[in-house]
Design a protein around this motif. Structure first.
Motif, PDB file in Angstrom:
ATOM      1  N   ALA A  94       8.051  -3.222 -11.638  1.00 38.06           N
ATOM      2  CA  ALA A  94       7.061  -3.993 -10.727  1.00 38.06           C
ATOM      3  C   ALA A  94       6.194  -2.862  -9.989  1.00 38.06           C
ATOM      4  CB  ALA A  94       7.647  -4.838 -10.134  1.00 38.06           C
ATOM      5  N   LEU A  95       7.000  -1.922  -9.390  1.00 40.31           N
ATOM      6  CA  LEU A  95       6.339  -1.001  -8.596  1.00 40.31           C
ATOM      7  C   LEU A  95       5.526  -0.110  -9.367  1.00 40.31           C
ATOM      8  CD1 LEU A  95       9.113   0.106  -6.175  1.00 40.31           C
ATOM      9  CD2 LEU A  95       7.132  -1.124  -5.512  1.00 40.31           C
ATOM     10  N   GLY A  96       5.943   0.320 -10.797  1.00 41.13           N
ATOM     11  CA  GLY A  96       5.341   1.111 -11.664  1.00 41.13           C
ATOM     12  C   GLY A  96       4.028   0.303 -12.018  1.00 41.13           C
ATOM     13  N   ALA A  97       3.883  -0.818 -12.008  1.00 38.67           N
ATOM     14  CA  ALA A  97       2.885  -1.651 -12.269  1.00 38.67           C
ATOM     15  C   ALA A  97       1.754  -1.772 -11.462  1.00 38.67           C
ATOM     16  CB  ALA A  97       3.039  -3.304 -12.862  1.00 38.67           C
ATOM     17  N   TRP A  98       2.262  -2.078 -10.078  1.00 34.75           N
ATOM     18  CA  TRP A  98       1.403  -1.938  -8.840  1.00 34.75           C
ATOM     19  C   TRP A  98       0.808  -0.552  -8.646  1.00 34.75           C
ATOM     20  CZ3 TRP A  98       2.064   1.170  -4.514  1.00 34.75           C
ATOM     21  CH2 TRP A  98       1.005   0.696  -3.379  1.00 34.75           C
ATOM     22  N   LYS A  99       1.605   0.508  -8.834  1.00 28.85           N
ATOM     23  CA  LYS A  99       1.141   1.970  -8.777  1.00 28.85           C
ATOM     24  C   LYS A  99      -0.028   2.242  -9.812  1.00 28.85           C
ATOM     25  CE  LYS A  99       2.717   6.556  -9.089  1.00 28.85           C
ATOM     26  NZ  LYS A  99       2.119   7.270 -10.322  1.00 28.85           N
ATOM     27  N   GLU A 100       0.094   1.587 -10.952  1.00 27.17           N
ATOM     28  CA  GLU A 100      -0.865   1.663 -12.016  1.00 27.17           C
ATOM     29  C   GLU A 100      -2.287   0.879 -11.658  1.00 27.17           C
ATOM     30  OE1 GLU A 100      -1.680  -0.263 -16.135  1.00 27.17           O
ATOM     31  OE2 GLU A 100       0.039   1.216 -16.072  1.00 27.17           O
ATOM     32  N   ARG A 101      -2.023  -0.240 -11.155  1.00 26.62           N
ATOM     33  CA  ARG A 101      -3.155  -1.126 -10.857  1.00 26.62           C
ATOM     34  C   ARG A 101      -3.974  -0.428  -9.619  1.00 26.62           C
ATOM     35  NH1 ARG A 101       0.192  -5.632 -11.938  1.00 26.62           N
ATOM     36  NH2 ARG A 101       0.835  -5.465  -9.808  1.00 26.62           N
ATOM     37  N   TYR A 102      -3.154   0.005  -8.520  1.00 33.22           N
ATOM     38  CA  TYR A 102      -3.923   0.804  -7.416  1.00 33.22           C
ATOM     39  C   TYR A 102      -4.475   1.990  -7.864  1.00 33.22           C
ATOM     40  CZ  TYR A 102      -4.052   3.231  -3.015  1.00 33.22           C
ATOM     41  OH  TYR A 102      -4.415   3.834  -2.027  1.00 33.22           O
TER      42      TYR A 102
END
Length: 486
Positions: free
Chosen positions: A335-343
């Motif tokens: 989930a953090l990786g997905a957030w990092k990518e979207r950010y």
């Protein structure tokens, strides 16, 4: 999605702005040596890490296993005297505590309150052991307490309080069952990194499906060989473990990038196996690995399965909770990786919009982070592919068609894909239908430039996405004929 193509011949030239300057004759040797050292370091760090890891994590704990603080219950008032005698001979090897009688000694072993139990008797001393805890530890206990019994003139009688399954004569069968679910779970992540047509959701679902298959196959194969008892509750434990390894490994990818293989292998191979207590009992490895045993997923699975199979379910829930905590950690990392990518994508889009408002070229944006590199398996490199025929693993994540002002296809147009700082990633040529395709592009913003000698170039900035093919079409107008000079 892709931005509208614009007429920008200057952007095409900017795409080739990255150039290499040859070093001068005075520093050529130094530059060549630096390049060689850097190449070797980037190429060989993983085998060097693995070589060092095996020496430290396998040779060190396994070369001379000796007991460390093995809990032994002793019946009767002679417990303190026996502890003193054993400490004199092997300091720190055994921790002795007193129990009431032979029955209590037996129950201490089956209840996992002690690893072994000794009942002193002048003629017939007894030793209760658990082969389920490992054959090598059982051998050390028999040898030690045989000598103790002989000193008092008795002949030791050994009782097996927790025998292993008939097909597990050495008591290491569980280790190999668990090992069969460890390596494939990690390798599956490495191989799925090659599946550029799969997005994050599909990859997670694939890892879950593989975990179901691995846990079922491992259980029934081990059952067919009598390596484990018939206890189906082992299947959900095995499945949870596969997800602990797979999801945590996959979640580490965005944060460690090219170092991910070393981190994941270090966690789930170099540190987990010696501390698992499967091959060598945990009581016989150095203190560092004994400290890891309660927190690593492999050790908790082995202890949980031992409790389930041989000790009436003792503490299975506690080990299951630790494994579930690893699964949760993997989910959080993903989930953090997905957030990092979207950010990063939002930040990139913001920068591009601000640059466009200032009238700057769209290429002048912050360079993205490099894609993950896998030193063990060759990841797909950006490459041009035929628009309609694709090899396995080479499905395109960028396609498009180039036409003229009348909508007719333009064959032979050069399509150049660059990174946001102008580094060329791939170059393709449109076919007879004016179509092109590229595969293996990194998950980032790229610039797509269409150019032909007779026509004005066009450029578009698109976001290549893993598992989500993007299409970018171009229309190229003819170059204006310069007016004749008078």
């Amino acid at each position: 999605m892709a931005e509208p193509a614009v007429n920008a011949a200057s952007a095409a030239s900017a795409g080739n702005a990255e150039s290499t300057t040859e070093p001068g004759s005075g520093g050529g040797g130094t530059s060549s040596l630096r390049a060689t050292v850097r190449t070797l370091a980037e190429t060989l760090w993983f085998p060097a890490f693995f070589f060092t890891g095996f020496l430290v994590c396998y040779l060190l704990p396994f070369h001379n296993p000796v007991p460390h603080h093995v809990d032994v219950a002793v019946a009767g008032p002679t417990a303190s005297q026996l502890e003193h005698a054993l400490d004199q001979k092997s300091p720190g090897a055994f921790d002795i505590h007193q129990v009431a009688d032979a029955r209590a000694a037996h129950d201490a072993v089956t209840g996992r309150e002690a690893t072994a139990a000794y009942v002193p008797d002048p003629k017939h001393p007894q030793l209760y052991v658990a082969k389920a805890d490992g054959y090598s530890l059982e051998s050390v206990l028999q040898k030690t307490f045989t000598a103790v019994a002989q000193q008092s003139g008795g002949q030791l009688q050994v009782h097996e309080a927790a025998p292993t399954a008939p097909g597990d004569g050495m008591g290491t069968g569980l280790f190999y069952v668990v090992l069969s679910c460890t390596i494939p779970s990690y390798v599956s992540v490495m191989m799925l990194l090659r599946a550029t047509t799969f997005g994050r959701r599909k990859k997670v679902l694939t890892l879950v499906g593989l975990g179901v298959v691995e846990s079922l196959v491992a259980y029934f194969v081990a059952r067919s060989m009598d390596v484990i008892p018939d206890e189906p509750l082992a299947i959900p434990l095995l499945f949870a473990f596969t997800q602990a390894v797979a999801l945590t490994s996959y979640g580490l990818v965005p944060f460690f990038k090219q170092f991910f293989p070393g981190v994941a292998m270090g966690l789930f191979v170099l540190l987990s196996m010696p501390s698992s207590g499967g091959a060598i009992p945990v009581q016989m490895v150095p203190g560092f690995f004994r400290a890891l045993h309660p927190v690593m997923p492999m050790g908790n699975l082995i202890e949980g399965l031992r409790g389930l199979f041989y000790f009436d379910g003792k503490d299975v829930w506690r080990h299951a909770l630790v494994i579930c905590a690893w699964v949760l950690a993997g989910v959080v990392l993903i989930a953090l990786g997905a957030w990092k990518e979207r950010y990063a994508a939002r930040k990139e889009a913001r920068r591009a919009a601000e640059a466009e408002q200032r009238g700057e070229e769209p290429l002048a944006v912050t360079a993205p982070e490099p894609p993950v590199e896998d030193p063990s398996f060759e990841l797909p490199q950006p490459s041009a592919v035929a628009p309609h025929t694709h090899r396995l693993g080479q499905r395109p994540n960028l396609t498009g068609r180039v036409t003229d002002e009348r909508g007719e296809p333009l064959p032979g147009v050069a399509i150049t894909v660059t990174g946001t700082h102008g580094r060329e990633l791939v170059r393709a040529i449109t076919d007879e239908y004016g179509e092109y395709a590229a595969a293996g592009l990194p998950d980032q913003f790229v610039n797509v430039i269409a150019s032909s000698p007779e026509r004005l170039a066009a450029v578009a900035r698109v976001q290549a996405r893993e598992g989500r093919p993007v299409r970018q079409d171009f229309r190229l107008d003819r170059r204006p004929v310069p007016a004749a000079r008078v």
